[in-house]
Scaffold this motif. Structure first.
Motif, PDB file in Angstrom:
ATOM      1  N   MET A  34       0.839  -1.161   0.000  1.00  0.00           N
ATOM      2  CA  MET A  34       0.000   0.000   0.000  1.00  0.00           C
ATOM      3  C   MET A  34       0.891   1.233   0.000  1.00  0.00           C
ATOM      4  O   MET A  34       1.965   1.228   0.601  1.00  0.00           O
ATOM      5  N   ILE A  35       0.425   2.282  -0.664  1.00  0.00           N
ATOM      6  CA  ILE A  35       1.205   3.511  -0.804  1.00  0.00           C
ATOM      7  C   ILE A  35       0.502   4.664  -0.094  1.00  0.00           C
ATOM      8  O   ILE A  35      -0.700   4.851  -0.247  1.00  0.00           O
ATOM      9  N   HIS A  36       1.252   5.425   0.674  1.00  0.00           N
ATOM     10  CA  HIS A  36       0.755   6.654   1.301  1.00  0.00           C
ATOM     11  C   HIS A  36       1.283   7.817   0.468  1.00  0.00           C
ATOM     12  O   HIS A  36       2.472   8.106   0.468  1.00  0.00           O
ATOM     13  N   HIS A  37       0.402   8.477  -0.287  1.00  0.00           N
ATOM     14  CA  HIS A  37       0.826   9.581  -1.143  1.00  0.00           C
ATOM     15  C   HIS A  37       0.446  10.897  -0.491  1.00  0.00           C
ATOM     16  O   HIS A  37      -0.641  11.041   0.053  1.00  0.00           O
ATOM     17  N   SER A  38       1.336  11.865  -0.566  1.00  0.00           N
ATOM     18  CA  SER A  38       1.073  13.181   0.014  1.00  0.00           C
ATOM     19  C   SER A  38       1.785  14.247  -0.800  1.00  0.00           C
ATOM     20  O   SER A  38       2.556  13.955  -1.707  1.00  0.00           O
ATOM     21  N   ASP A  39       1.502  15.493  -0.436  1.00  0.00           N
ATOM     22  CA  ASP A  39       2.265  16.580  -1.035  1.00  0.00           C
ATOM     23  C   ASP A  39       3.586  16.695  -0.269  1.00  0.00           C
ATOM     24  O   ASP A  39       3.882  15.882   0.598  1.00  0.00           O
ATOM     25  N   ALA A  40       4.371  17.703  -0.582  1.00  0.00           N
ATOM     26  CA  ALA A  40       5.698  17.829   0.024  1.00  0.00           C
ATOM     27  C   ALA A  40       5.699  18.722   1.264  1.00  0.00           C
ATOM     28  O   ALA A  40       6.704  19.330   1.596  1.00  0.00           O
ATOM     29  N   GLY A  41       4.559  18.775   1.956  1.00  0.00           N
ATOM     30  CA  GLY A  41       4.478  19.559   3.183  1.00  0.00           C
ATOM     31  C   GLY A  41       5.421  19.039   4.250  1.00  0.00           C
ATOM     32  O   GLY A  41       5.755  17.852   4.285  1.00  0.00           O
ATOM     33  N   ALA A  82       0.532  20.938  -7.588  1.00  0.00           N
ATOM     34  CA  ALA A  82      -0.661  20.506  -6.875  1.00  0.00           C
ATOM     35  C   ALA A  82      -1.582  19.643  -7.735  1.00  0.00           C
ATOM     36  O   ALA A  82      -2.652  19.256  -7.302  1.00  0.00           O
ATOM     37  N   LEU A  83      -1.181  19.325  -8.949  1.00  0.00           N
ATOM     38  CA  LEU A  83      -2.072  18.597  -9.844  1.00  0.00           C
ATOM     39  C   LEU A  83      -2.457  17.226  -9.310  1.00  0.00           C
ATOM     40  O   LEU A  83      -3.585  16.783  -9.472  1.00  0.00           O
ATOM     41  N   ASP A  84      -1.538  16.524  -8.658  1.00  0.00           N
ATOM     42  CA  ASP A  84      -1.868  15.199  -8.149  1.00  0.00           C
ATOM     43  C   ASP A  84      -2.746  15.274  -6.908  1.00  0.00           C
ATOM     44  O   ASP A  84      -3.294  14.282  -6.465  1.00  0.00           O
ATOM     45  N   ASN A  85      -2.923  16.455  -6.360  1.00  0.00           N
ATOM     46  CA  ASN A  85      -3.689  16.637  -5.145  1.00  0.00           C
ATOM     47  C   ASN A  85      -5.001  17.388  -5.407  1.00  0.00           C
ATOM     48  O   ASN A  85      -5.744  17.676  -4.489  1.00  0.00           O
ATOM     49  N   ALA A  86      -5.288  17.699  -6.668  1.00  0.00           N
ATOM     50  CA  ALA A  86      -6.423  18.557  -6.999  1.00  0.00           C
ATOM     51  C   ALA A  86      -7.762  17.955  -6.581  1.00  0.00           C
ATOM     52  O   ALA A  86      -8.626  18.662  -6.047  1.00  0.00           O
ATOM     53  N   LEU A  87      -7.969  16.676  -6.800  1.00  0.00           N
ATOM     54  CA  LEU A  87      -9.237  16.055  -6.442  1.00  0.00           C
ATOM     55  C   LEU A  87      -9.475  16.127  -4.938  1.00  0.00           C
ATOM     56  O   LEU A  87     -10.570  16.471  -4.485  1.00  0.00           O
ATOM     57  N   MET A  88      -8.462  15.817  -4.150  1.00  0.00           N
ATOM     58  CA  MET A  88      -8.620  15.862  -2.699  1.00  0.00           C
ATOM     59  C   MET A  88      -8.847  17.293  -2.222  1.00  0.00           C
ATOM     60  O   MET A  88      -9.686  17.538  -1.351  1.00  0.00           O
ATOM     61  N   GLU A  89      -8.126  18.252  -2.791  1.00  0.00           N
ATOM     62  CA  GLU A  89      -8.324  19.647  -2.402  1.00  0.00           C
ATOM     63  C   GLU A  89      -9.754  20.085  -2.709  1.00  0.00           C
ATOM     64  O   GLU A  89     -10.384  20.796  -1.929  1.00  0.00           O
ATOM     65  N   SER A  90     -10.293  19.648  -3.837  1.00  0.00           N
ATOM     66  CA  SER A  90     -11.657  19.992  -4.211  1.00  0.00           C
ATOM     67  C   SER A  90     -12.662  19.384  -3.239  1.00  0.00           C
ATOM     68  O   SER A  90     -13.592  20.054  -2.781  1.00  0.00           O
ATOM     69  N   ALA A  91     -12.479  18.119  -2.910  1.00  0.00           N
ATOM     70  CA  ALA A  91     -13.391  17.450  -1.979  1.00  0.00           C
ATOM     71  C   ALA A  91     -13.328  18.091  -0.593  1.00  0.00           C
ATOM     72  O   ALA A  91     -14.359  18.307   0.048  1.00  0.00           O
ATOM     73  N   MET A  92     -12.125  18.416  -0.132  1.00  0.00           N
ATOM     74  CA  MET A  92     -11.997  19.055   1.179  1.00  0.00           C
ATOM     75  C   MET A  92     -12.630  20.441   1.182  1.00  0.00           C
ATOM     76  O   MET A  92     -13.222  20.861   2.175  1.00  0.00           O
TER      77      MET A  92
END
Length: 110
Positions: free
Chosen positions: A1-8, A35-45
């Motif tokens: 399993m992979i935990h993907h995140s931004d570079a925060g 932020a392209l790989d995080n766009a869906l999550m940012e939108s949902a949040m």
């Protein structure tokens, strides 16, 4: 399993890397400033905060937020009708997608 995140900063600590490794997870960090790989999550949040959290504040207990969140997620997945996907609930859209893209299995009657 992979935990993907931004570079925060909270995702690039040795402590988190050790925790993920102990749990058998592989860390994956997106590129800085992308932020392209995080766009869906940012939108949902953003929708979650706008539709649920901010209108009902102040929240008095964590249990209230947990229950309201579970109810909102259920509504979002099963009853929300986004125009972008044909005014049907996301769960129905996903089911239709899999029915169209999944090839039937060949079975033997022998």
């Amino acid at each position: 399993m992979i935990h993907h995140s931004d570079a925060g900063a909270q995702y690039t600590t040795f402590r988190l890397a050790e925790h993920l490794d102990a749990a058998g997870l592989v860390a994956s960090i997106g590129t800085v400033g992308d932020a392209l790989d995080n766009a869906l999550m940012e939108s949902a949040m953003g929708l979650y905060k706008t539709e649920l959290i901010k209108p009902q504040q102040p929240w008095k207990m964590l249990a209230q937020v947990e229950l309201a969140t579970a109810e909102w997620v259920d509504w979002y997945c099963h009853r929300r009708l986004p125009g972008e996907i044909g005014n049907i609930p996301p769960v129905e859209y996903e089911t239709n997608y899999h029915l169209k893209t999944t090839k039937p299995q060949i079975t033997s009657t022998i």
